[in-house]
Design an enzyme around this catalytic site. Structure first.
Site, PDB file in Angstrom:
ATOM      1  N   GLU A  53       4.050   5.587   6.888  1.00  0.00           N
ATOM      2  CA  GLU A  53       5.354   4.937   6.759  1.00  0.00           C
ATOM      3  C   GLU A  53       6.425   5.932   7.166  1.00  0.00           C
ATOM      4  OE1 GLU A  53       6.545   3.648   2.791  1.00  0.00           O
ATOM      5  OE2 GLU A  53       8.134   2.428   3.662  1.00  0.00           O
ATOM      6  N   CYS A 246       7.575   0.015   2.106  1.00  0.00           N
ATOM      7  CA  CYS A 246       8.775  -0.809   1.901  1.00  0.00           C
ATOM      8  C   CYS A 246       9.597  -1.022   3.161  1.00  0.00           C
ATOM      9  CB  CYS A 246       9.650  -0.179   0.821  1.00  0.00           C
ATOM     10  SG  CYS A 246       8.930  -0.271  -0.825  1.00  0.00           S
ATOM     11  N   ASN A 379       4.084  -6.469   2.101  1.00  0.00           N
ATOM     12  CA  ASN A 379       3.706  -5.129   1.615  1.00  0.00           C
ATOM     13  C   ASN A 379       3.463  -5.193   0.115  1.00  0.00           C
ATOM     14  OD1 ASN A 379       3.463  -2.282   1.272  1.00  0.00           O
ATOM     15  ND2 ASN A 379       5.611  -2.237   0.661  1.00  0.00           N
ATOM     16  N   GLU A 380       4.449  -4.788  -0.640  1.00  0.00           N
ATOM     17  CA  GLU A 380       4.290  -4.756  -2.099  1.00  0.00           C
ATOM     18  C   GLU A 380       5.063  -5.940  -2.665  1.00  0.00           C
ATOM     19  OE1 GLU A 380       5.798  -1.169  -4.166  1.00  0.00           O
ATOM     20  OE2 GLU A 380       3.705  -0.538  -4.078  1.00  0.00           O
TER      21      GLU A 380
HETATM   22  O1  AHR Z   1       4.587   5.052  -0.520  1.00  0.00           O
HETATM   23  C1  AHR Z   1       5.915   4.944  -0.903  1.00  0.00           C
HETATM   24  C2  AHR Z   1       6.291   3.538  -1.307  1.00  0.00           C
HETATM   25  O2  AHR Z   1       5.614   3.157  -2.461  1.00  0.00           O
HETATM   26  C3  AHR Z   1       5.938   2.454  -0.320  1.00  0.00           C
HETATM   27  O3  AHR Z   1       6.902   2.312   0.644  1.00  0.00           O
HETATM   28  C4  AHR Z   1       5.876   1.218  -1.178  1.00  0.00           C
HETATM   29  O4  AHR Z   1       4.976   0.269  -0.680  1.00  0.00           O
HETATM   30  C5  AHR Z   1       5.520   1.735  -2.538  1.00  0.00           C
HETATM   31  O5  AHR Z   1       6.396   1.274  -3.500  1.00  0.00           O
END
Ligand code: AHR
Length: 661
Positions: A53, A246, A379-380
């Protein structure tokens, strides 16, 4: 750039190079049994991978080797990262790149002794090495009434404001054109800057001012840092998850990661905000934007170079849920554009070159497909609103691309009501894998070494898509690495239900990070491999192909009895039985390995041990001492029949490799 060599020998080299000191046997061993009679689950080749990321300046200012920040003057403050002097004006009409419309006009200053020019600070400075080549390029045109060429002087400036490399760039044409010159510095500098002076009469327009080292990974022009990419290659990753995290979601939907903006000519990839610029309250990075110079084409190429399966994560029509309420998401009626993005991405990666997106891939230099097999949607994410959106994706993707395996989210937590609710949805939607995340304490990691032993075996499998042990000070100390190693024995043992796992985050710039711990730390010229990196590397290098049951004295999987953790695999290529053992105790112990099976299945001869160990569990690798902890190899004594007493050092993670048919 300094390349920090990673000493991680293949077995053959290792056998020839280790000192040959045999381990001593000792009394009162703890008995461990490895059943070699019937190798179990096949290990997925994607087993241990990389999570990438653009956080902590991992892409712009990190892996992406561009040295100039805000090269197209598109940051909201157009001259952020630049000092300007003399007669410099921002222009917006009539530039060469429609999606990055800003450019600059340099005109002579008001006196022959005065200078016009611009100076870039890079990403927390610019570093270069004496005698190496650096390529400066810019798009330029001379002013409309100009009858003679305009001369620019490009310079590398050291910390004391001395020029240590300079060369002329002569702009000759009235039409926009790319000009390239080379700079060879006379001195190595860690925190310099780049300066461009107008050095003749006349007016000149400039755009996309770019500075790259000549030496990049595979010497590519729009390339990646060779040292960082080399460190990724030596992780032996089976999987590359990108581009987040994120940033996939964005602070708003308008700033979500849009893969279509990240392909095509780099000059025309529109700038995007980085979701991490203001979100870590004590460490703001208001100059954190995404140039998309490292975009989806480059990610696919990287996966191919690393021998890793590509795993893109796409926005599911929801903005970052940590930063927004429900009103920020796309309505269910507006999901088509997001679903179309997924369809087009599959075509970009795998489509024939006669298709629209396949043709673009070919035009960019890769007519062969990228063999996309997995796609994560969201993603999350959490809540019923996520399930509703995912359902729409699935309805289309299952019909049009049944060959693609779809990954859904289990949210940010590893348990609780929301987690259970998401799993319920994922089961009823019948996704192929569920992405679980755990950033948790050492205690959690120890306890969860058994987590997957009892997971239901029907329904979706688990992708452990983000995890890291967070010690109280959140550093990459040996304790965190050891806890991850212990936990991963449980991942390994349960390869049937957890076929893929990626530690997160991957990279962090030492002067520009937002999140820690991270697997690899770097500055502008060097890098530090953490103990956590070595744990990942040891698992991926010795992943094997079939799981072998390994049990403690109580006949149960070794997952915490007497502070010990273990797992075992058969490696058909190496013709070896591999045992991984973690000793969490502050004292050495003896483990008696008992191999159970037919005589011809029992390992013969001496094996080797590759171990990470420190007497001090707080030890870290850092820029001053990057090699405090690294794997060390020794030869083991030969087995007595089917048995071996192994002295296991306090606080250690070891991979024990035994030759076997
Ligand atoms: O890895 C850091 C962050 O942690 C990522 O962007 C997110 O998916 C998680 O909250």
């Amino acid at each position: 750039m300094k390349f920090l060599s990673i000493v991680f020998f293949p077995i053959i080299t290792l056998l020839a190079s280790v000192a040959g000191k045999a381990e001593e046997n000792s009394a009162a061993p703890f008995r461990v049994t490895i059943d070699v009679s019937s190798p179990g689950t096949e290990v997925s080749p994607n087993r241990y991978g990389i999570f990438f990321e653009d956080i902590n300046f991992a892409a712009d200012g990190g892996l992406y080797a561009e040295l100039i920040k805000n090269r197209s003057f598109e940051f909201p403050q157009a001259f952020m990262g630049w000092k300007i002097f003399g007669n410099v004006a921002l222009q917006i009409e009539d530039g060469p790149f429609t999606r990055n419309p800003h450019y600059i006009r340099l005109s002579p200053a008001s006196h022959r002794e005065r200078k016009t020019g611009v100076e870039n600070e890079g990403f927390r400075g610019i570093a270069w090495e004496k005698g190496k080549k650096y390529r400066f390029s810019a798009w330029g045109r001379v002013g409309v009434n100009q009858t003679t060429p305009v001369v620019l002087q490009a310079c590398l400036i050291d910390e004391k404001n001395n020029s240590v490399a300079q060369t002329d760039m002569v702009i000759t044409q009235k039409e926009w054109k790319k000009y390239i010159v080379e700079l060879v510095p006379s001195k190595t500098v860690d925190q310099g800057s780049f300066r461009l002076l107008l050095n003749s009469p006349g007016i000149v327009d400039l755009d996309h001012l770019s500075l790259f080292p000549r030496h990049t990974w595979k010497e590519r022009e729009n390339g990646l840092r060779a040292d960082l990419t080399g460190a990724l290659k030596e992780l032996n990753p089976g999987l590359l998850r990108f581009p987040g995290g994120c940033i996939v979601e964005g602070t708003s939907l308008a700033t979500r990661y849009n893969w279509k903006d990240s392909i095509g000519p780099v000059e025309n990839r529109p700038l995007n905000e980085n979701r991490w610029n203001f979100s870590t309250k004590k460490r703001l990075s208001p100059d954190y934007y995404q140039s998309y110079g490292l975009g989806f084409y480059e990610y696919f190429l990287l996966a191919e170079d690393l021998g890793a399966t590509p795993l893109p994560v796409l926005n599911c029509g929801m903005a970052c849920q940590f930063q927004n309420g429900k009103e920020a998401h796309a309505s269910l009626e507006d999901m088509d554009v997001y679903i179309q993005d997924a369809l087009d991405l599959i075509e970009f990666a795998n489509g024939d070159i006669s298709t629209k997106w396949g043709a673009l891939r070919a035009e960019m230099g890769h007519p062969r497909p990228f063999h996309l097999k997995y796609l994560a949607i969201g993603n999350e994410q959490w809540g019923d609103e996520y399930a509703e959106r995912l359902e729409r994706f699935l309805a289309t993707l299952r019909k049009k691309h049944p060959e693609i395996r779809i990954i859904g989210s289990a949210g940010p937590g590893a348990s609780g009501q929301e987690f259970d609710n998401l799993w319920k949805h994922m089961r009823s939607l019948n996704v192929d894998l569920v992405d679980e995340h755990y950033y948790a304490s050492p205690d959690w990691f120890r306890k969860n070494a058994r987590r997957y032993d009892t997971y239901p075996r029907s329904g979706p499998k688990v992708f452990a898509g983000e995890y890291a042990c967070h010690t109280p000070e959140k550093s990459n100390n040996f304790s965190s690495a050891l806890h991850e190693a212990a936990f991963m024995t449980g991942l390994e043992r349960n390869a049937d239900i957890v076929p893929m796992a990626t530690y997160a985050p991957l990279l962090a710039h030492k002067d520009a990070w937002q999140w820690k711990p991270d697997l690899i730390w770097f500055d502008n010229r060097s890098l530090v491999l953490t103990p956590n990196y070595y744990v990942q590397q040891m698992y991926s290098t010795y992943a094997g192909n079939r799981i072998l049951p390994l049990a403690g004295e109580d006949g149960k999987p070794l997952a915490g009895q007497k502070g010990l953790y273990g797992s075992s695999v058969f490696d058909g290529e190496r013709k070896s039985i591999i045992v991984k053992l973690v000793n969490m105790n502050p004292s050495d112990c003896t483990i008696q390995l008992n191999f159970k099976g037919q005589d011809e299945q029992i390992p013969k001869g001496s094996g080797i041990a590759i171990r990470l160990h420190s007497d001090n569990i707080e030890t870290q690798n850092n820029f001053e001492k990057p090699d405090n902890i690294r794997p060390v190899s020794t030869i083991l004594p030969a087995l007595e029949k089917n048995r071996l007493d192994l002295r296991i050092p306090a606080y250690s993670f070891g991979v024990y490799v035994f030759p076997a048919e």
